[in-house]
Design an enzyme around this catalytic site. Structure first.
Site, mmCIF file in Angstrom:
data_model
loop_
_atom_site.group_PDB
_atom_site.id
_atom_site.type_symbol
_atom_site.label_atom_id
_atom_site.label_comp_id
_atom_site.label_asym_id
_atom_site.label_seq_id
_atom_site.Cartn_x
_atom_site.Cartn_y
_atom_site.Cartn_z
ATOM 1 N N ASP A 64 -9.802 14.938 -6.564
ATOM 2 C CA ASP A 64 -10.478 14.335 -5.413
ATOM 3 C C ASP A 64 -10.828 15.361 -4.348
ATOM 4 O O ASP A 64 -10.356 16.499 -4.383
ATOM 5 C CB ASP A 64 -9.610 13.209 -4.812
ATOM 6 C CG ASP A 64 -8.130 13.572 -4.752
ATOM 7 O OD1 ASP A 64 -7.807 14.774 -4.633
ATOM 8 O OD2 ASP A 64 -7.290 12.660 -4.830
ATOM 9 N N ASN A 133 1.972 4.423 -1.615
ATOM 10 C CA ASN A 133 1.342 3.111 -1.841
ATOM 11 C C ASN A 133 0.948 2.914 -3.303
ATOM 12 O O ASN A 133 0.300 1.922 -3.635
ATOM 13 C CB ASN A 133 0.116 2.945 -0.926
ATOM 14 C CG ASN A 133 -1.019 3.902 -1.274
ATOM 15 O OD1 ASN A 133 -0.882 4.742 -2.165
ATOM 16 N ND2 ASN A 133 -2.123 3.792 -0.560
ATOM 17 N N HIS A 135 -1.041 4.966 -5.117
ATOM 18 C CA HIS A 135 -2.339 5.511 -5.549
ATOM 19 C C HIS A 135 -2.139 6.720 -6.461
ATOM 20 O O HIS A 135 -1.140 7.423 -6.382
ATOM 21 C CB HIS A 135 -3.253 5.821 -4.356
ATOM 22 C CG HIS A 135 -2.901 7.022 -3.541
ATOM 23 N ND1 HIS A 135 -3.310 7.172 -2.237
ATOM 24 C CD2 HIS A 135 -2.188 8.142 -3.813
ATOM 25 C CE1 HIS A 135 -2.883 8.327 -1.774
ATOM 26 N NE2 HIS A 135 -2.196 8.936 -2.702
ATOM 27 N N GLU A 140 -6.976 3.785 -4.413
ATOM 28 C CA GLU A 140 -6.091 3.072 -3.500
ATOM 29 C C GLU A 140 -5.849 1.635 -4.000
ATOM 30 O O GLU A 140 -6.703 1.053 -4.684
ATOM 31 C CB GLU A 140 -6.737 3.012 -2.113
ATOM 32 C CG GLU A 140 -6.956 4.380 -1.441
ATOM 33 C CD GLU A 140 -5.709 4.906 -0.741
ATOM 34 O OE1 GLU A 140 -4.639 4.955 -1.365
ATOM 35 O OE2 GLU A 140 -5.826 5.282 0.445
#
Ligand code: PGA
Length: 239
Positions: A64, A133, A135, A140
């Protein structure tokens, strides 16, 4: 999933670095998928400091990049990779592939990236971190996931987690990033996920033992036939 638990981050990083070196020796033109963030720093350190390997034919695809951040900016993930790994071990710039967060047409840029991965013959070994979280890359949690490389909206906690790269100011972290998609990741021939520290213990437990759900994107790794999860004792403490 094969779960491996190490006494500490150092032992985990040394083992993964040895595994990557062995893979490069076995296949000099290895295609690697690579993460950024805090977790892989000791791993990249181990690759730099350990026995030398010949990286001249290795191809890399990072997961990313921030939207709007130039590759040359110190905050970019491209610059992080150059500092931490590519420069020190000698990955030729021509073999480094990155999503360009400053591309004029982000959708076309994502399509280009997918074509480049396919043209390289796919990713041999995809190395991942995991967000608290759940990801992976910047996939996400939400009501649905993206199969392919895409523009991702970053959640407040994700921007906070990246604040250190932006002078400690989460407000300076871009609200969007380009990320490989879930299928892009799951098509890699082998996947290695690293998680360290007690803050990751809950998400690691849910990823490995819970339901497969878009609320925890890493749980989709349960569907992959060749996943190794490398944990330190703290990250493994809820299992
Ligand atoms: P971290 O990030 O290594 O900085 O905890 C992991 C991730 O968000 O994938």
């Amino acid at each position: 999933m094969t779960i491996q638990i190490f006494d500490d981050v150092r032992a985990l990083s040394a083992e993964l670095a040895a595994g990557v070196r062995a893979a490069v020796t076995a296949k000099p033109s290895l295609v690697l998928g690579l993460p950024t963030g805090r977790t892989p720093l000791p791993f990249y350190h181990a690759l730099r400091e350990g026995p030398a390997a010949d990286w001249s034919q290795v191809r890399t695809f990072n997961l990313d990049e921030f939207v709007g951040v130039a590759a040359s900016a110190p905050e970019s993930y491209r610059a992080y990779m150059q500092r931490e790994l590519f420069g020190p071990v000698g990955v030729p710039a021509a073999h480094v592939e990155f999503l360009d967060g400053r591309a004029g047409d982000l959708e076309a840029e994502c399509e280009r990236y997918e074509r480049a991965i396919a043209a390289a013959g796919g990713i041999d070994m995809m190395i991942l971190g995991i967000g608290t979280n759940g990801h992976i890359g910047f996939n996400e949690p939400g009501p649905y996931l993206h199969a392919r490389s895409h523009r991702a909206h970053l959640q407040p906690g994700t921007r906070q987690a990246n604040a250190a790269m932006f002078g400690g100011d989460a407000a300076r972290v871009p609200e969007a990033a380009l990320s490989m998609g879930m299928a892009t990741i799951l098509e890699a021939r082998a996947v290695v996920l690293m998680a360290t520290g007690v803050a990751k213990a809950g998400v690691v437990q849910a990823m490995a033992d819970g339901h497969i759900t878009t609320s925890l994107p890493a749980s989709f790794l349960q569907l992959h036939p060749n996943v190794t999860v490398m944990l330190d004792r703290e990250a493994a403490s809820r299992r």
